[in-house]
Scaffold this active site. Structure first.
Site, short mmCIF file in Angstrom:
data_model
loop_
_atom_site.label_atom_id
_atom_site.label_comp_id
_atom_site.label_asym_id
_atom_site.label_seq_id
_atom_site.Cartn_x
_atom_site.Cartn_y
_atom_site.Cartn_z
CB THR A 172 -0.84 0.06 1.37
OG1 THR A 172 -1.78 -0.90 0.98
CG2 THR A 172 -1.32 1.38 1.64
NE ARG A 200 -9.48 -6.16 3.96
CZ ARG A 200 -8.43 -5.53 3.91
NH1 ARG A 200 -8.34 -4.53 3.17
NH2 ARG A 200 -7.52 -5.54 4.79
CB THR A 224 1.34 0.26 5.38
OG1 THR A 224 1.35 -0.90 4.43
CG2 THR A 224 2.60 0.59 6.04
N GLY A 225 -0.01 -2.36 6.40
CA GLY A 225 0.03 -3.65 6.78
C GLY A 225 -1.14 -4.44 6.76
N1 ASP Z 1 -3.36 -1.84 5.01
C1 ASP Z 1 -3.85 -2.32 3.85
C2 ASP Z 1 -4.99 -3.05 3.80
O1 ASP Z 1 -5.31 -3.86 4.56
C3 ASP Z 1 -3.06 -3.13 2.84
C4 ASP Z 1 -1.39 -2.65 3.14
O2 ASP Z 1 -0.98 -1.70 3.85
O3 ASP Z 1 -0.61 -3.08 2.19
O4 ASP Z 1 -6.05 -2.78 3.01
#
Ligand code: ASP
Length: 314
Positions: A172, A200, A224-225
């Site tokens: 992301t 989702r 992020t994550g």
């Molecule tokens: N946080 C984002 C999500 O779960 C994914 C990411 O950070 O890569 O949609």
């Protein structure tokens, strides 16, 4: 003297295994371009800078946003994005949108053209038209189709709901900015997670979770994550609570990530932060998180990718 205006960007907390030299270079170039785009826009304020940086990252095709967004298990595109201004808490976000090229610009349209904070569905898509945005998303190329096929076949070999496999999360994009008036802003954009169910929604469009900019609390954060982890723990708000309690951006970021690790495990979260003094922080409990910072007047951004790579924090 006030600290220099700056833009700090990330390209997603994730495992980032086996990054080949060519990919590493492409990531560096994308981060540098985003930092430069952000700093070039900073005269307009922190929000302009954060948005310009994220638009550049969305277009780069290197990360899970815009041109290289993750796909749902049905092969469709559902992107989340948000923007937030620290001086007045102005915030706009979109969830699960597909008919727009730059979701971050649609999030900004929610902020500037509506009285709402989060929009989804047909109304969000109508707003894109009303705001004159390009409504055709970046095309889904062969690479993304092939990745989906592979992940789907791996999943069918497993029982039930697929676990959050290493490759499904990460990449992301996000940016925080600090301008000449000492104001901060945050912007984030994502395709979510690969193989997600249709419908989702992750953390990215939710203030306090995927982002927060609040100059009274002390600055701006983007997370992020794994969205589900970030939502449950309100990770961006946790960072700013530590800042409000007197910690610098970096230790506040680390504390929030440590809490996430303790409560919900390793390999889950990353954050970038700028506090109201223009100090930056980055922290993550994953293998890597591409990150870069550029201050107004500097020639080159500083950058890093993996956990062990040096990244200057000031
Ligand atoms: N946080 C984002 C999500 O779960 C994914 C990411 O950070 O890569 O949609």
């Amino acid at each position: 003297m006030r600290p220099h205006p700056l833009v700090l960007v990330h390209g997603g907390a994730g495992p980032w295994p086996d990054v080949k030299p060519e990919r590493r270079e492409a990531i560096r170039v994308a981060l540098f371009e985003a930092c430069r785009a952000g700093v070039a826009a900073i005269e307009g304020g922190a929000l302009d800078a954060a948005v310009a940086a994220v638009v550049s990252l969305e277009a780069s095709g290197q990360f899970n946003a815009g041109a290289a967004s993750a796909l749902t298990r049905e092969g469709t595109l559902e992107m989340d994005a948000a923007v937030m201004r620290g001086d007045d808490l102005g915030c706009g976000a979109v969830a699960a949108v597909s008919a727009v090229r730059h979701p971050v610009l649609l999030a900004r349209a929610v902020l500037e053209r509506t009285e709402h904070v989060i929009m989804a569905g047909a109304g969000a898509e109508r707003l894109a038209v009303e705001a004159g945005l390009t409504t055709e998303p970046f095309p889904i190329d062969e690479r993304r189709r092939a990745k989906l096929e592979r992940l789907l076949s791996e999943r069918s070999a497993e029982a039930g709901e697929a676990p959050v496999a290493r490759e499904r999360t990460g990449d992301t994009v996000g940016a925080v900015a600090f301008d000449a008036d000492g104001r901060t802003a945050a912007a984030v954009s994502t395709g979510g997670i690969w193989l997600k169910r249709v419908g989702r929604i992750g953390d990215s469009p939710v203030p306090g979770a995927g982002l927060l900019a609040d100059d009274v609390a002390g600055g701006a954060v983007v997370a992020t994550g794994r969205g589900e982890v970030i939502l449950k723990l309100g990770v961006s708000r946790t960072v700013l609570e530590h800042v409000a309690a007197g910690e610098g951006a970096h230790s506040a970021s680390r504390r929030a990530v440590e809490t996430a690790t303790e409560r919900l495990g390793d390999g889950t979260v990353g954050v970038i932060t700028v506090d109201r003094h223009g100090r930056i922080g980055t922290a993550f409990n994953t293998g890597g998180m591409p990150r870069a910072v550029l201050r107004l007047g500097e020639e080159e951004p500083a950058w890093a990718l993996l956990a062990g790579d040096h990244f200057p924090i000031a």
